[in-house]
Design a protein around this motif. Structure first.
Motif, short mmCIF file in Angstrom:
data_model
loop_
_atom_site.label_atom_id
_atom_site.label_comp_id
_atom_site.label_asym_id
_atom_site.label_seq_id
_atom_site.Cartn_x
_atom_site.Cartn_y
_atom_site.Cartn_z
N GLU A 175 0.82 -1.21 0.00
CA GLU A 175 0.00 0.00 0.00
C GLU A 175 0.85 1.26 0.00
OE1 GLU A 175 -3.58 2.15 2.56
OE2 GLU A 175 -3.28 -0.02 2.71
N ARG A 176 2.02 1.24 0.62
CA ARG A 176 2.90 2.43 0.58
C ARG A 176 3.32 2.72 -0.85
NH1 ARG A 176 7.62 1.90 2.36
NH2 ARG A 176 8.10 4.08 2.79
N ARG A 177 3.67 1.68 -1.63
CA ARG A 177 4.04 1.88 -3.02
C ARG A 177 2.88 2.45 -3.83
NH1 ARG A 177 5.38 -3.98 -3.55
NH2 ARG A 177 5.16 -4.05 -1.31
N TYR A 178 1.68 1.91 -3.56
CA TYR A 178 0.49 2.39 -4.26
C TYR A 178 0.24 3.87 -3.95
CZ TYR A 178 -4.51 3.31 -4.78
OH TYR A 178 -5.72 3.88 -5.08
N ARG A 179 0.35 4.24 -2.66
CA ARG A 179 0.11 5.63 -2.27
C ARG A 179 1.16 6.56 -2.89
NH1 ARG A 179 -3.18 6.76 2.33
NH2 ARG A 179 -4.25 4.90 3.11
N ALA A 180 2.39 6.09 -2.98
CA ALA A 180 3.45 6.91 -3.60
C ALA A 180 3.15 7.12 -5.09
CB ALA A 180 4.81 6.25 -3.39
N CYS A 181 2.67 6.08 -5.78
CA CYS A 181 2.30 6.21 -7.20
C CYS A 181 1.15 7.19 -7.37
CB CYS A 181 1.93 4.85 -7.77
SG CYS A 181 3.31 3.70 -7.92
N CYS A 182 0.16 7.11 -6.49
CA CYS A 182 -0.98 8.04 -6.54
C CYS A 182 -0.50 9.47 -6.31
CB CYS A 182 -2.04 7.64 -5.52
SG CYS A 182 -2.90 6.10 -5.93
N LEU A 183 0.50 9.64 -5.45
CA LEU A 183 1.04 10.96 -5.19
C LEU A 183 1.67 11.53 -6.46
CD1 LEU A 183 1.41 12.90 -2.75
CD2 LEU A 183 3.66 11.89 -2.40
N LEU A 184 2.38 10.69 -7.21
CA LEU A 184 2.95 11.13 -8.49
C LEU A 184 1.85 11.47 -9.49
CD1 LEU A 184 5.89 8.58 -8.93
CD2 LEU A 184 6.07 10.99 -8.30
N ARG A 185 0.82 10.65 -9.52
CA ARG A 185 -0.29 10.91 -10.45
C ARG A 185 -0.98 12.23 -10.14
NH1 ARG A 185 -5.25 7.31 -9.24
NH2 ARG A 185 -5.16 8.80 -7.51
N ASP A 186 -1.24 12.49 -8.86
CA ASP A 186 -1.94 13.73 -8.47
C ASP A 186 -1.11 14.96 -8.77
OD1 ASP A 186 -3.91 12.04 -7.58
OD2 ASP A 186 -3.33 12.15 -5.45
N ARG A 187 0.21 14.81 -8.87
CA ARG A 187 1.09 15.94 -9.14
C ARG A 187 1.49 16.03 -10.61
NH1 ARG A 187 5.05 15.68 -3.77
NH2 ARG A 187 3.41 16.22 -2.25
N GLY A 188 0.90 15.16 -11.43
CA GLY A 188 1.16 15.21 -12.86
C GLY A 188 2.47 14.57 -13.27
N HIS A 189 3.06 13.70 -12.42
CA HIS A 189 4.33 13.07 -12.75
C HIS A 189 4.15 11.59 -13.09
CE1 HIS A 189 6.10 16.75 -11.50
NE2 HIS A 189 5.94 16.57 -10.19
#
Length: 594
Positions: A175-189
């Protein structure tokens, strides 16, 4: 000049055969009422069923295949099967969908590429807190190097449908990896370079029920040491609520049953305040285990004390420090009922002091009634702070000749009494308790003590009658041999005192071979007395003055470290001009006077 540049012709769209696709749908099990059902395949692919049906029908009417993207999504539902091959045939070579489908076909069994919105956090993850700084660091690493470790998921719980945005896969681990990917998505990266062109993440799909899902999430976090003790405790309790025993849980996480039991106590036995103290690190884990062993209604009062304890057993001992022991009570545990108890160091302690006091007093009343019924004389109940009486009745006397007093003894200022019974013989009957031999021995000892006291009184009177200045000085000189000092028995003798004693009494009486003064036990006081008695009166006066002067110098030397207020007295007595630096300030003198 003739332009000889040639343009590479675009790849021709493959011929579309609806019969092939209908057959593939039927063979894959996507049917409804015996007919091929493209909507079911669409839902399995995670795309809108209605728009897919319209596109499929339009393609059928026009004899033209659906878009490569749609074909790729449908082919990815069952990679490596005839169903996937039928749809892949309509994807032009070099198309992004073809690359994605090729990657999916090369994946091991159980592996899938899923969009982030097809994945959801697990409700069974025991970890509740995710540090933002850690997520930021992980997101930066994934942006640079891609997602190296796959996320493990399961299909939607209780749902036979394929994974989609509406029915996302549930994370088992990562879940930490998933949340980090979502963080990149929300920031346009998103996606990183490694995840282009498909923009998806690799997942491993496992089939498991809720119990197994919870266990997988728990073990994954414990192996990474990511869980706090409270999060572990909560997860163990949830597994137990699903039917697992502590032994089952211990086997799944490769720990001992005792470890699981101790962790679960943090969730099931600690009060909210105690759990907060542990979460905020005001309590250590060992202290928290000690608090968990205390009945809940007494835990909050023990928190501050527990914070200063070194171990769980120290916490337990402090908790029962002023509680009555069952072994001191006249009643048994059956009468105690459901009131809380604690077992510490092999003793059972009763936590409700007032109830213990009430039951003990009631037991004293019952005992008094029983003793009266047995015929003891004058049975009474009294309270005391200590007990010194005889608890065994005299065997050679009748009950009517012995008074029975029941004492409720409150020891050490505690609020709970210990029940004691004192038996006392009445009047002259006491002679019958003491044997003749015991009485003779007692009377002889009393006579001797009286004789010793009388002899000391007579000696004192004779000394007072014979006292003269000469005998007083001789006696004090002998005592200074024993004391080494005229004013303080425990003070170290000064150099002047040591030299004076050796000169006056001789090294053979008062000194060791190294020239230091002997201990009192090694000095023959009688020889010292004989030497003093052999001196003339003038020699006694001179030597006594020398010893007193040495003792006085010892006092002056010891005064150096004392307040300056003593300096004026020393100077005035010896008629010496006091230096200015040793004169105390007026306020210092006032303080000394106070």
């Amino acid at each position: 000049m003739t332009d000889t540049t040639t343009t590479k012709p675009e790849a021709a769209a493959p011929a579309f055969d609806i019969t092939t696709l209908d057959t593939a749908l039927t063979q894959a099990g996507f049917v409804h009422n015996g007919q091929p059902a493209i909507q079911k395949a669409a839902r399995a692919a995670g795309v809108d069923a209605r728009s897919t049906k319209r596109a499929y029908d339009r393609a059928h009417q026009e004899g033209k295949a659906p878009t490569p993207s749609l074909c790729g999504k449908l082919a990815a539902v069952l990679p490596g099967t005839p169903f996937a091959e039928a749809w892949a045939a309509f994807i032009p070579a070099g198309d992004a969908a073809a690359a994605e489908l090729s990657a999916a076909a090369d994946m091991p069994a159980g592996m899938r590429l899923l969009p982030l919105d097809h994945i959801a956090p697990s409700r069974f993850n025991p970890r509740r807190e995710f540090a933002q700084a850690d997520l930021e660091a992980l997101a930066a690493d994934i942006r640079q190097r891609g997602l190296i470790q796959n996320i493990t998921v399961r299909r939607p719980a209780g749902d036979t449908a394929e994974i989609s945005a509406l029915r996302p896969a549930e994370i088992l681990s990562g879940e930490r990896r998933y949340r980090a990917c979502c963080l990149l998505r929300d920031r346009g990266h998103w996606p990183p370079e490694q995840h282009k062109p498909h923009g998806k993440v690799m997942v491993m799909i496992r089939d498991c029920d809720d119990t197994e899902a919870r266990a997988i999430a728990l073990v994954e976090n414990m192996q990474r040491a990511d869980l706090t003790p409270l999060e572990e405790a909560r997860a163990f309790v949830e597994l137990a609520e699903m039917g697992l025993t502590t032994g089952d849980i211990a086997t799944r996480i490769c720990r001992t049953t005792k470890f699981v039991t101790n962790r679960m106590a943090l969730e099931t036995k600690l009060t909210d305040e105690a759990r907060t103290a542990l979460a905020e690190n005001r309590l250590t884990l060992e202290q928290a285990r000690g608090v968990a062993s205390i009945p809940r209604e007494y835990q909050n009062d023990m928190l501050i004390t527990a914070e200063g304890c070194g171990s769980d057993i120290d916490v337990r001992r402090y908790a029962v420090a002023n509680k009555p022991k069952l072994s001191d009570m006249a009643f048994d545990l059956d009468q105690w009922g459901d009131s809380p108890v604690m077992k510490v160091d092999g003793e059972t302690y009763l936590m409700n002091v007032e109830r213990a006091k009430m039951l003990q007093e009631a037991e004293a009343d019952r005992l008094a009634e029983r003793l009266r019924g047995e015929g003891w004389y004058d049975v009474s109940i009294e309270k005391a702070s200590w007990f010194y009486g005889a608890e065994t009745p005299p065997g050679n006397m009748g009950k009517s000749e012995v008074r029975a007093t029941i004492y409720l003894v409150t020891r050490y200022g505690t609020g709970w009494p210990v029940l004691k019974v004192q038996y006392t013989a009445l009047g002259k009957a006491a002679d019958q308790i003491e044997s003749p031999a015991e009485r003779a021995e007692r009377e002889a000892e009393e006579t001797r003590e009286k004789a010793v006291t009388a002899a000391w009184i007579d000696l004192r009177d004779q000394v007072r009658a014979a006292m003269t200045p000469d005998t007083a000085m001789r006696f004090q000189m002998v005592m200074m041999v024993a004391w080494h000092n005229a004013t303080d028995l425990y003070a170290e003798p000064s150099d002047d005192m040591q030299k004076a004693l050796i000169d006056i009494f001789g090294a053979d009486i008062v000194a060791d071979d190294d020239g230091s003064l002997r201990d009192l036990d090694d000095i023959d006081i009688n020889k010292a007395a004989d030497r003093v008695l052999a001196m003339s009166a003038s020699a006694v006066a001179s030597n006594w003055c020398r010893l007193m002067a040495a003792a006085t110098m010892g006092e002056v030397e010891r005064a150096w470290g004392r307040p300056k207020a003593e300096a004026p007295a020393i100077a005035r007595i010896f008629g010496i001009e006091l230096p200015e630096i040793l004169r105390p300030a007026p306020d210092a003198e006032d303080e000394a006077d106070e």
